[in-house]
Design an enzyme around this catalytic site. Structure first.
Site, PDB file in Angstrom:
ATOM      1  N   PRO A 276      36.946 -59.730  11.157  1.00 14.08           N
ATOM      2  CA  PRO A 276      36.883 -59.558   9.694  1.00 14.08           C
ATOM      3  C   PRO A 276      35.982 -60.540   9.299  1.00 14.08           C
ATOM      4  O   PRO A 276      35.652 -61.588   9.635  1.00 14.08           O
ATOM      5  CB  PRO A 276      38.496 -60.127   9.170  1.00 14.08           C
ATOM      6  CG  PRO A 276      38.716 -61.226  10.444  1.00 14.08           C
ATOM      7  CD  PRO A 276      38.151 -60.492  11.599  1.00 14.08           C
ATOM      8  N   GLY A 277      35.333 -60.075   7.993  1.00 18.27           N
ATOM      9  CA  GLY A 277      34.173 -60.881   7.403  1.00 18.27           C
ATOM     10  C   GLY A 277      34.762 -60.900   5.811  1.00 18.27           C
ATOM     11  O   GLY A 277      35.159 -61.967   5.191  1.00 18.27           O
ATOM     12  N   ARG A 278      34.090 -59.962   5.178  1.00 15.04           N
ATOM     13  CA  ARG A 278      34.327 -59.565   3.770  1.00 15.04           C
ATOM     14  C   ARG A 278      35.794 -59.705   3.249  1.00 15.04           C
ATOM     15  O   ARG A 278      36.066 -60.530   2.370  1.00 15.04           O
ATOM     16  CB  ARG A 278      33.862 -58.289   3.502  1.00 15.04           C
ATOM     17  CG  ARG A 278      34.028 -58.031   1.684  1.00 15.04           C
ATOM     18  CD  ARG A 278      33.926 -56.600   1.384  1.00 15.04           C
ATOM     19  NE  ARG A 278      32.857 -55.756   2.338  1.00 15.04           N
ATOM     20  CZ  ARG A 278      31.565 -55.667   1.927  1.00 15.04           C
ATOM     21  NH1 ARG A 278      31.270 -56.132   0.860  1.00 15.04           N
ATOM     22  NH2 ARG A 278      30.699 -54.956   2.720  1.00 15.04           N
ATOM     23  N   ARG A 314      23.587 -56.879  -3.562  1.00 16.16           N
ATOM     24  CA  ARG A 314      24.562 -55.690  -3.382  1.00 16.16           C
ATOM     25  C   ARG A 314      24.374 -54.821  -4.649  1.00 16.16           C
ATOM     26  O   ARG A 314      24.474 -53.484  -4.218  1.00 16.16           O
ATOM     27  CB  ARG A 314      25.896 -56.293  -3.195  1.00 16.16           C
ATOM     28  CG  ARG A 314      26.221 -57.115  -1.963  1.00 16.16           C
ATOM     29  CD  ARG A 314      27.720 -57.353  -1.645  1.00 16.16           C
ATOM     30  NE  ARG A 314      28.161 -56.264  -1.189  1.00 16.16           N
ATOM     31  CZ  ARG A 314      29.007 -55.264  -1.922  1.00 16.16           C
ATOM     32  NH1 ARG A 314      29.274 -55.603  -2.982  1.00 16.16           N
ATOM     33  NH2 ARG A 314      29.341 -54.121  -1.225  1.00 16.16           N
ATOM     34  N   TYR A 318      23.629 -51.442  -3.017  1.00 20.21           N
ATOM     35  CA  TYR A 318      24.567 -50.434  -2.652  1.00 20.21           C
ATOM     36  C   TYR A 318      25.527 -50.171  -4.094  1.00 20.21           C
ATOM     37  O   TYR A 318      26.607 -49.485  -4.137  1.00 20.21           O
ATOM     38  CB  TYR A 318      25.665 -51.195  -2.096  1.00 20.21           C
ATOM     39  CG  TYR A 318      25.313 -51.884  -0.591  1.00 20.21           C
ATOM     40  CD1 TYR A 318      24.717 -50.926   0.510  1.00 20.21           C
ATOM     41  CD2 TYR A 318      25.375 -53.045  -0.342  1.00 20.21           C
ATOM     42  CE1 TYR A 318      24.463 -51.729   1.665  1.00 20.21           C
ATOM     43  CE2 TYR A 318      25.310 -53.767   0.800  1.00 20.21           C
ATOM     44  CZ  TYR A 318      24.338 -52.892   1.750  1.00 20.21           C
ATOM     45  OH  TYR A 318      24.283 -53.571   2.970  1.00 20.21           O
ATOM     46  N   CYS A 345      10.928 -58.541 -11.285  1.00 20.08           N
ATOM     47  CA  CYS A 345      10.052 -57.551 -11.786  1.00 20.08           C
ATOM     48  C   CYS A 345      10.418 -56.086 -11.314  1.00 20.08           C
ATOM     49  O   CYS A 345       9.567 -55.423 -10.292  1.00 20.08           O
ATOM     50  CB  CYS A 345       8.561 -57.819 -11.682  1.00 20.08           C
ATOM     51  SG  CYS A 345       7.549 -56.592 -12.604  1.00 20.08           S
ATOM     52  N   TYR A 374      28.098 -61.414   1.866  1.00 20.83           N
ATOM     53  CA  TYR A 374      26.882 -60.593   1.735  1.00 20.83           C
ATOM     54  C   TYR A 374      26.319 -60.912   0.371  1.00 20.83           C
ATOM     55  O   TYR A 374      25.323 -59.996  -0.334  1.00 20.83           O
ATOM     56  CB  TYR A 374      27.133 -59.070   1.915  1.00 20.83           C
ATOM     57  CG  TYR A 374      27.879 -58.769   3.087  1.00 20.83           C
ATOM     58  CD1 TYR A 374      27.086 -58.789   4.377  1.00 20.83           C
ATOM     59  CD2 TYR A 374      29.210 -58.449   3.255  1.00 20.83           C
ATOM     60  CE1 TYR A 374      27.812 -58.469   5.452  1.00 20.83           C
ATOM     61  CE2 TYR A 374      29.754 -58.275   4.223  1.00 20.83           C
ATOM     62  CZ  TYR A 374      29.289 -58.234   5.383  1.00 20.83           C
ATOM     63  OH  TYR A 374      29.772 -58.180   6.805  1.00 20.83           O
TER      64      TYR A 374
END
Length: 420
Positions: A276-278, A314, A318, A345, A374
């Site tokens: 697991p991460g997020r 993100r 995404y 920019c 992330y």
């Protein structure tokens, strides 16, 4: 207690008022809650119950050494995908025997370094990688545990850029080739095949994709066991999605996910490895920024803030949506629709479009939820914007766990050759 909440109209992280942090640290910056990480880790561990398992936190989600130390203190191992992440885990006090090395492009130097430093297993993703690990281990007179990452050909129904388990993805080995690799491994002196590995994507919001991939992993495991291979570990990866709001939890009930693991794997006499991460750090962090000024346009109104896509990629990469929060709640009514943008920019430097906001002015503080995963790890110095600080909160204490470099420090890294 909730990790992030409002008290008397002010946003807090645990017992720390965000405005107080902003008075000492120039925005933008990340804030992480130690309690939030601990709560989510304990929730997952407790839900797994008697299932024989081991959790390996996915370092790529948030690789700050202090974050790794928090999870290490809870008993977590680490899942890494580079020598840099491996060294970060070691710097956090994680032993080599508690580190799993994943990823499709392991180099000879990385393999050598990790074998010297100690490793639990390599998750291998191709026949050439298997050959290289065997060659290096044999030359070093070592026998290294490996698992084969299977590509289950399952569409996780998540964003295309974070899908990893379909036939067109670069990850893993087809089911047809797994047995061939195990057969080849019996002739190798430098590797010991201990299991299978699988990971189908990130930010997955339904159990159906997990159910299908677990079913295929179980079938392959039984086939290999019937053929005489002694599998002892099954790495089921990660990928559990989160709700993008303040104190949001997993978008899949953790107890339901754990029940699924038990249904498919409890009787296979294998240790289940999870990555697991997020789901552990995503909602344990926020990004704090200041309003530079509002800009009224002919067709769109813009709220320009001092955070940008280089700080938090993100939304641009995404199309991810993160809840916008006022650090100080306003009693004023909404002032109309605004696009929330940064100063980089690029037109893609947009966090959110058509948000109904109360009146805001220069210096007002805002925050984005669900920024613990992330976020800082994907940041860059585009437009020569320094990487922003990371702050860890524990109860009423907070500390900077990554400083903002000065622009002069950034420029000094560039070298002008004598012949220019």
């Amino acid at each position: 207690m909730k990790e992030f909440y409002y008290k008397k109209g002010n946003l807090f992280a645990e017992e720390v008022k965000i405005k107080d942090v902003a008075n000492h640290i120039k925005t933008p910056f990340y804030v992480y809650s130690k309690l939030a990480m601990e709560r989510r880790f304990d929730q997952l561990k407790n839900s797994l119950g008697a299932l024989r398992h081991r959790i390996f936190y996915s370092v790529k989600a948030n690789s700050n050494v202090s974050v790794l130390k928090v999870f290490g203190s809870l008993g977590s191992g680490m899942d890494v995908v580079s020598l840099g992440e491996y060294d970060r885990a070691k710097a956090a006090g994680i032993a080599g025997k508690d580190i799993v090395f994943s990823g499709v492009g392991k180099t000879k130097y990385e393999i050598q370094s990790v074998i010297i430093g100690g490793i639990r297993q390599f998750n291998i993703e191709s026949e050439p990688e298997l050959n290289l690990i065997n060659q290096v281990a044999t030359e070093m007179d070592k026998v290294i545990d490996v698992s084969v990452r299977v590509n289950p050909e399952v569409d996780a129904k998540t964003h295309r850029k974070i899908t990893t388990g379909t036939k067109s993805d670069k990850f893993g080995v087809s089911f047809e080739n797994v047995k061939m690799m195990f057969e080849k491994g019996t002739e190798m002196k430098g590797v010991s095949f201990v299991g299978l590995d699988m990971h189908i994507g990130s930010q997955i919001s339904t159990l159906n994709a997990f159910r299908l991939s677990f079913s295929r992993l179980r079938k392959m495991t039984l086939e290999l066991k019937r053929s005489g291979y002694a599998l002892s570990r099954l790495d089921v990866g990660g990928g559990i999605g989160i709700e993008h709001n303040l104190n949001g939890d997993s978008s899949i009930p953790i107890d339901s996910y754990s029940a699924l693991l038990k249904d498919y794997f409890d009787d296979l006499d294998c240790e289940i490895e999870l990555e697991p991460g997020r789901s552990l750090v995503g909602n344990a962090g926020i990004l704090v920024a200041s309003v530079i000024y509002p800009k009224l346009g002919d067709e769109n109104n813009f709220l320009i803030i001092d955070a940008a896509m280089n700080d938090f990629l993100r939304p641009a990469l995404y199309d991810a949506r993160h809840q916008l929060l006022a650090v100080k709640k306003s009693s004023k009514k909404e002032n109309g629709l605004f696009d929330i943008v940064g100063p980089v920019c690029e037109s893609s430097d947009t966090f959110e479009r058509s948000v109904n906001l109360p009146p805001m002015q220069s210096g007002d503080l805002v925050a984005f939820s669900s920024a613990g995963a992330y976020g800082a790890v994907m940041a860059s110095e585009y437009n020569t914007r320094p990487l922003i600080p990371e702050v860890l909160v524990s109860d009423s204490l907070y500390a900077i766990i990554r400083e903002r470099p000065s622009i002069s420090e950034i420029i000094r890294r560039d070298k002008i050759p004598e012949w220019l």
